[in-house]
Design a protein around this motif. Structure first.
Motif, mmCIF file in Angstrom:
data_model
loop_
_atom_site.group_PDB
_atom_site.id
_atom_site.type_symbol
_atom_site.label_atom_id
_atom_site.label_comp_id
_atom_site.label_asym_id
_atom_site.label_seq_id
_atom_site.Cartn_x
_atom_site.Cartn_y
_atom_site.Cartn_z
ATOM 1 N N ARG A 58 -5.341 17.946 1.871
ATOM 2 C CA ARG A 58 -5.396 17.081 3.053
ATOM 3 C C ARG A 58 -4.766 17.738 4.287
ATOM 4 O O ARG A 58 -4.873 17.206 5.382
ATOM 5 N N GLY A 59 -4.093 18.862 4.097
ATOM 6 C CA GLY A 59 -3.431 19.536 5.212
ATOM 7 C C GLY A 59 -2.130 18.855 5.609
ATOM 8 O O GLY A 59 -1.634 19.060 6.710
ATOM 9 N N TRP A 60 -1.581 18.040 4.710
ATOM 10 C CA TRP A 60 -0.360 17.303 4.991
ATOM 11 C C TRP A 60 0.859 18.126 4.574
ATOM 12 O O TRP A 60 0.728 19.290 4.213
ATOM 13 N N HIS A 61 2.028 17.525 4.606
ATOM 14 C CA HIS A 61 3.280 18.223 4.319
ATOM 15 C C HIS A 61 4.019 17.520 3.185
ATOM 16 O O HIS A 61 4.044 16.291 3.123
ATOM 17 N N LEU A 62 4.652 18.320 2.305
ATOM 18 C CA LEU A 62 5.394 17.787 1.173
ATOM 19 C C LEU A 62 6.835 18.275 1.249
ATOM 20 O O LEU A 62 7.080 19.468 1.369
ATOM 21 N N ILE A 63 7.762 17.336 1.191
ATOM 22 C CA ILE A 63 9.186 17.643 1.223
ATOM 23 C C ILE A 63 9.788 17.168 -0.090
ATOM 24 O O ILE A 63 9.465 16.084 -0.573
ATOM 25 N N GLU A 64 10.680 17.983 -0.665
ATOM 26 C CA GLU A 64 11.362 17.604 -1.894
ATOM 27 C C GLU A 64 12.842 17.390 -1.606
ATOM 28 O O GLU A 64 13.485 18.230 -0.971
ATOM 29 N N THR A 65 13.379 16.248 -2.042
ATOM 30 C CA THR A 65 14.813 15.991 -1.963
ATOM 31 C C THR A 65 15.360 16.043 -3.388
ATOM 32 O O THR A 65 14.645 16.434 -4.307
ATOM 33 N N ASP A 66 16.590 15.627 -3.569
ATOM 34 C CA ASP A 66 17.164 15.696 -4.909
ATOM 35 C C ASP A 66 16.467 14.781 -5.908
ATOM 36 O O ASP A 66 16.426 15.077 -7.090
ATOM 37 N N ARG A 67 15.868 13.666 -5.453
ATOM 38 C CA ARG A 67 15.202 12.762 -6.395
ATOM 39 C C ARG A 67 13.834 12.276 -5.940
ATOM 40 O O ARG A 67 13.150 11.579 -6.686
ATOM 41 N N ASP A 68 13.415 12.628 -4.742
ATOM 42 C CA ASP A 68 12.144 12.128 -4.207
ATOM 43 C C ASP A 68 11.282 13.255 -3.648
ATOM 44 O O ASP A 68 11.781 14.286 -3.203
ATOM 45 N N TYR A 69 9.968 12.990 -3.652
ATOM 46 C CA TYR A 69 9.020 13.758 -2.847
ATOM 47 C C TYR A 69 8.678 12.880 -1.656
ATOM 48 O O TYR A 69 8.433 11.679 -1.809
ATOM 49 N N ILE A 70 8.651 13.468 -0.488
ATOM 50 C CA ILE A 70 8.258 12.752 0.723
ATOM 51 C C ILE A 70 7.017 13.450 1.258
ATOM 52 O O ILE A 70 7.023 14.661 1.486
ATOM 53 N N ILE A 71 5.964 12.690 1.432
ATOM 54 C CA ILE A 71 4.699 13.229 1.916
ATOM 55 C C ILE A 71 4.516 12.756 3.350
ATOM 56 O O ILE A 71 4.513 11.552 3.614
ATOM 57 N N LEU A 72 4.387 13.695 4.275
ATOM 58 C CA LEU A 72 4.100 13.375 5.670
ATOM 59 C C LEU A 72 2.584 13.424 5.815
ATOM 60 O O LEU A 72 1.975 14.489 5.736
ATOM 61 N N CYS A 73 1.987 12.281 5.997
ATOM 62 C CA CYS A 73 0.532 12.131 6.008
ATOM 63 C C CYS A 73 -0.021 12.420 7.398
ATOM 64 O O CYS A 73 -0.589 11.539 8.062
ATOM 65 N N THR A 74 0.148 13.646 7.814
ATOM 66 C CA THR A 74 -0.354 14.103 9.104
ATOM 67 C C THR A 74 -0.549 15.613 9.039
ATOM 68 O O THR A 74 0.163 16.303 8.307
ATOM 69 N N THR A 75 -1.505 16.095 9.795
ATOM 70 C CA THR A 75 -1.701 17.547 9.880
ATOM 71 C C THR A 75 -0.929 18.145 11.053
ATOM 72 O O THR A 75 -0.893 19.353 11.208
ATOM 73 N N SER A 76 -0.316 17.285 11.842
ATOM 74 C CA SER A 76 0.449 17.750 13.001
ATOM 75 C C SER A 76 1.727 18.449 12.561
ATOM 76 O O SER A 76 2.323 18.097 11.545
ATOM 77 N N PRO A 77 2.170 19.423 13.349
ATOM 78 C CA PRO A 77 3.435 20.083 13.028
ATOM 79 C C PRO A 77 4.594 19.102 13.188
ATOM 80 O O PRO A 77 4.477 18.075 13.856
ATOM 81 N N PHE A 78 5.715 19.429 12.553
ATOM 82 C CA PHE A 78 6.900 18.589 12.660
ATOM 83 C C PHE A 78 8.141 19.482 12.671
ATOM 84 O O PHE A 78 8.085 20.644 12.314
ATOM 85 N N ARG A 79 9.256 18.913 13.103
ATOM 86 C CA ARG A 79 10.550 19.600 13.108
ATOM 87 C C ARG A 79 11.544 18.757 12.331
ATOM 88 O O ARG A 79 11.555 17.535 12.481
ATOM 89 N N ILE A 80 12.382 19.412 11.555
ATOM 90 C CA ILE A 80 13.517 18.725 10.944
ATOM 91 C C ILE A 80 14.683 18.896 11.903
ATOM 92 O O ILE A 80 15.097 20.019 12.196
ATOM 93 N N ILE A 81 15.190 17.811 12.433
ATOM 94 C CA ILE A 81 16.242 17.851 13.449
ATOM 95 C C ILE A 81 17.610 18.068 12.806
ATOM 96 O O ILE A 81 18.406 18.856 13.269
ATOM 97 N N CYS A 82 17.923 17.313 11.802
ATOM 98 C CA CYS A 82 19.210 17.516 11.105
ATOM 99 C C CYS A 82 19.136 16.985 9.691
ATOM 100 O O CYS A 82 18.184 16.417 9.281
#
Length: 77
Positions: free
Chosen positions: A53-77
Motif C-alpha cells: 500500500r506504500g504505507w509506513h509501519l512502526i514497531e514499539t515494545d508491544r505494538d505495531y503502528i501503521i500510518l495509512c498514508t503514502t505521504s512522508p512523515f517526521r518523528i518529532i520526539c
C-alpha cells in the motif's frame, strides 16, 4: 517470520479486516498488538501488506503502528 499455511487464509481475512476502513484512501493510523499480529498472520505478512500500500509501519515494545498514508512523515520526539 514467513507466513505459514495455517496463517494464509485466516491471516489474509484478518489483514483485510484491519485495513478495510482505509480503502477509500483516507489517511489514518492503526495500532495492533505484536502478539495479536503474530497469532493472526505473522509480521512478514503484515509488513508485506503495508509495503504494498506504500504505507509506513512502526514497531514499539508491544505494538505495531501503521500510518495509512503514502505521504512522508517526521518523528518529532
Amino acid at each position: 517470520m514467513q507466513a505459514t499455511l495455517s496463517h494464509t487464509t485466516t491471516g489474509q481475512n484478518w489483514l483485510d479486516q484491519v485495513f478495510s476502513s482505509f480503502k477509500s484512501g483516507e489517511a489514518g493510523a492503526v495500532r495492533r498488538r505484536i502478539q495479536d499480529v503474530e497469532a493472526e498472520c505473522g509480521r512478514a505478512a503484515l509488513e508485506l501488506a503495508v509495503r504494498k500500500r506504500g504505507w509506513h509501519l512502526i514497531e514499539t515494545d508491544r505494538d505495531y503502528i501503521i500510518l495509512c498514508t503514502t505521504s512522508p512523515f517526521r518523528i518529532i520526539c
